[in-house]
Design a protein around this motif. Structure first.
Motif, PDB file in Angstrom:
ATOM      1  N   THR A  14      45.014  38.502  37.882  1.00 24.40           N
ATOM      2  CA  THR A  14      44.216  37.373  37.409  1.00 24.40           C
ATOM      3  C   THR A  14      42.727  37.514  37.671  1.00 24.40           C
ATOM      4  O   THR A  14      41.936  36.779  37.107  1.00 24.40           O
ATOM      5  CB  THR A  14      44.685  36.060  38.069  1.00 24.40           C
ATOM      6  OG1 THR A  14      44.591  36.192  39.493  1.00 24.40           O
ATOM      7  CG2 THR A  14      46.121  35.732  37.690  1.00 24.40           C
ATOM      8  N   SER A  16      39.026  38.919  37.475  1.00 26.02           N
ATOM      9  CA  SER A  16      38.170  39.697  36.572  1.00 26.02           C
ATOM     10  C   SER A  16      36.884  40.043  37.307  1.00 26.02           C
ATOM     11  O   SER A  16      36.543  39.436  38.314  1.00 26.02           O
ATOM     12  CB  SER A  16      37.879  38.905  35.293  1.00 26.02           C
ATOM     13  OG  SER A  16      37.198  37.715  35.604  1.00 26.02           O
ATOM     14  N   ASP A  20      37.527  47.211  34.155  1.00 26.39           N
ATOM     15  CA  ASP A  20      38.264  46.961  32.917  1.00 26.39           C
ATOM     16  C   ASP A  20      39.531  46.183  33.225  1.00 26.39           C
ATOM     17  O   ASP A  20      40.220  46.464  34.199  1.00 26.39           O
ATOM     18  CB  ASP A  20      38.641  48.280  32.235  1.00 26.39           C
ATOM     19  CG  ASP A  20      37.422  49.027  31.732  1.00 26.39           C
ATOM     20  OD1 ASP A  20      36.464  48.365  31.308  1.00 26.39           O
ATOM     21  OD2 ASP A  20      37.435  50.271  31.770  1.00 26.39           O
ATOM     22  N   GLY A  21      39.866  45.217  32.394  1.00 27.27           N
ATOM     23  CA  GLY A  21      41.103  44.466  32.532  1.00 27.27           C
ATOM     24  C   GLY A  21      41.055  43.459  33.666  1.00 27.27           C
ATOM     25  O   GLY A  21      39.991  42.982  34.058  1.00 27.27           O
ATOM     26  N   LEU A  22      42.227  43.161  34.217  1.00 27.17           N
ATOM     27  CA  LEU A  22      42.374  42.214  35.313  1.00 27.17           C
ATOM     28  C   LEU A  22      42.951  42.917  36.523  1.00 27.17           C
ATOM     29  O   LEU A  22      43.647  43.926  36.409  1.00 27.17           O
ATOM     30  CB  LEU A  22      43.288  41.060  34.893  1.00 27.17           C
ATOM     31  CG  LEU A  22      42.785  40.195  33.739  1.00 27.17           C
ATOM     32  CD1 LEU A  22      43.851  39.201  33.328  1.00 27.17           C
ATOM     33  CD2 LEU A  22      41.494  39.491  34.106  1.00 27.17           C
ATOM     34  N   LYS A  23      42.690  42.358  37.711  1.00 26.25           N
ATOM     35  CA  LYS A  23      43.124  42.964  38.968  1.00 26.25           C
ATOM     36  C   LYS A  23      44.025  41.994  39.718  1.00 26.25           C
ATOM     37  O   LYS A  23      43.806  40.781  39.691  1.00 26.25           O
ATOM     38  CB  LYS A  23      41.895  43.308  39.799  1.00 26.25           C
ATOM     39  CG  LYS A  23      42.191  43.913  41.156  1.00 26.25           C
ATOM     40  CD  LYS A  23      40.943  44.391  41.846  1.00 26.25           C
ATOM     41  CE  LYS A  23      40.207  43.265  42.505  1.00 26.25           C
ATOM     42  NZ  LYS A  23      39.184  43.715  43.461  1.00 26.25           N
ATOM     43  N   TYR A  42      45.577  47.215  38.429  1.00 25.40           N
ATOM     44  CA  TYR A  42      44.649  46.907  37.342  1.00 25.40           C
ATOM     45  C   TYR A  42      45.441  46.986  36.049  1.00 25.40           C
ATOM     46  O   TYR A  42      46.165  47.959  35.823  1.00 25.40           O
ATOM     47  CB  TYR A  42      43.491  47.903  37.308  1.00 25.40           C
ATOM     48  CG  TYR A  42      42.570  47.774  38.496  1.00 25.40           C
ATOM     49  CD1 TYR A  42      41.400  47.042  38.405  1.00 25.40           C
ATOM     50  CD2 TYR A  42      42.892  48.379  39.709  1.00 25.40           C
ATOM     51  CE1 TYR A  42      40.557  46.919  39.499  1.00 25.40           C
ATOM     52  CE2 TYR A  42      42.051  48.257  40.806  1.00 25.40           C
ATOM     53  CZ  TYR A  42      40.885  47.520  40.690  1.00 25.40           C
ATOM     54  OH  TYR A  42      40.063  47.391  41.771  1.00 25.40           O
ATOM     55  N   GLU A  43      45.292  45.971  35.194  1.00 29.06           N
ATOM     56  CA  GLU A  43      46.089  45.892  33.981  1.00 29.06           C
ATOM     57  C   GLU A  43      45.229  45.398  32.834  1.00 29.06           C
ATOM     58  O   GLU A  43      44.385  44.518  33.017  1.00 29.06           O
ATOM     59  CB  GLU A  43      47.249  44.923  34.218  1.00 29.06           C
ATOM     60  CG  GLU A  43      48.154  44.705  33.055  1.00 29.06           C
ATOM     61  CD  GLU A  43      49.291  43.761  33.414  1.00 29.06           C
ATOM     62  OE1 GLU A  43      50.411  44.064  33.013  1.00 29.06           O
ATOM     63  OE2 GLU A  43      49.057  42.732  34.063  1.00 29.06           O
ATOM     64  N   GLY A  44      45.423  45.963  31.654  1.00 35.94           N
ATOM     65  CA  GLY A  44      44.675  45.511  30.489  1.00 35.94           C
ATOM     66  C   GLY A  44      44.869  46.434  29.308  1.00 35.94           C
ATOM     67  O   GLY A  44      45.786  47.260  29.283  1.00 35.94           O
ATOM     68  N   THR A  45      43.979  46.293  28.337  1.00 36.67           N
ATOM     69  CA  THR A  45      44.019  47.098  27.128  1.00 36.67           C
ATOM     70  C   THR A  45      42.619  47.634  26.844  1.00 36.67           C
ATOM     71  O   THR A  45      41.653  46.873  26.861  1.00 36.67           O
ATOM     72  CB  THR A  45      44.500  46.263  25.929  1.00 36.67           C
ATOM     73  OG1 THR A  45      45.770  45.691  26.244  1.00 36.67           O
ATOM     74  CG2 THR A  45      44.630  47.108  24.680  1.00 36.67           C
ATOM     75  N   TYR A  50      47.362  50.101  26.221  1.00 29.84           N
ATOM     76  CA  TYR A  50      47.679  49.318  27.415  1.00 29.84           C
ATOM     77  C   TYR A  50      47.642  50.218  28.651  1.00 29.84           C
ATOM     78  O   TYR A  50      48.061  51.372  28.610  1.00 29.84           O
ATOM     79  CB  TYR A  50      49.071  48.699  27.262  1.00 29.84           C
ATOM     80  CG  TYR A  50      49.569  48.031  28.506  1.00 29.84           C
ATOM     81  CD1 TYR A  50      49.093  46.783  28.890  1.00 29.84           C
ATOM     82  CD2 TYR A  50      50.503  48.650  29.314  1.00 29.84           C
ATOM     83  CE1 TYR A  50      49.551  46.172  30.049  1.00 29.84           C
ATOM     84  CE2 TYR A  50      50.973  48.053  30.467  1.00 29.84           C
ATOM     85  CZ  TYR A  50      50.496  46.813  30.829  1.00 29.84           C
ATOM     86  OH  TYR A  50      50.941  46.215  31.980  1.00 29.84           O
ATOM     87  N   CYS A  52      48.329  50.054  33.127  1.00 37.54           N
ATOM     88  CA  CYS A  52      48.786  49.367  34.333  1.00 37.54           C
ATOM     89  C   CYS A  52      48.716  50.408  35.441  1.00 37.54           C
ATOM     90  O   CYS A  52      49.605  51.253  35.566  1.00 37.54           O
ATOM     91  CB  CYS A  52      50.203  48.835  34.160  1.00 37.54           C
ATOM     92  SG  CYS A  52      50.873  48.091  35.660  1.00 37.54           S
TER      93      CYS A  52
END
Length: 75
Positions: A14, A16, A20-23, A42-45, A50, A52
């Motif tokens: 959750t 930011s 890049d992405g969310l942590k 860390y997750e995102g596109t 995608y 992870c």
């Protein structure tokens, strides 16, 4: 302590920031080779792909994460 299989459930990402992405919060992970690490996910596109990924406290990527568990935030 409840261990989650990464293929079934991922940590909630959750946060930011300047990455890049969310942590996620810090979690304890176990790799397929049986090594343990404190890491953040860390997750995102990026460009339609995608990702992870897990990074330890020294900012090195932790590969082949199999399980993870939450760490009590009071420590």
């Amino acid at each position: 302590m409840i261990w989650y299989k990464l293929e079934v459930k991922k940590p909630i990402a959750t946060k930011s920031g300047c990455w890049d992405g969310l942590k996620s919060d810090k979690v304890l992970v176990c790799t397929y080779s049986g090594k343990y690490h404190v890491a953040e996910m860390y997750e995102g596109t990026i460009d339609g792909s995608y990702f992870c990924d897990f990074y330890n406290e020294d900012d090195y990527e932790v590969h082949n994460v199999k399980y993870w568990t939450e760490i009590d935030s009071t420590f």
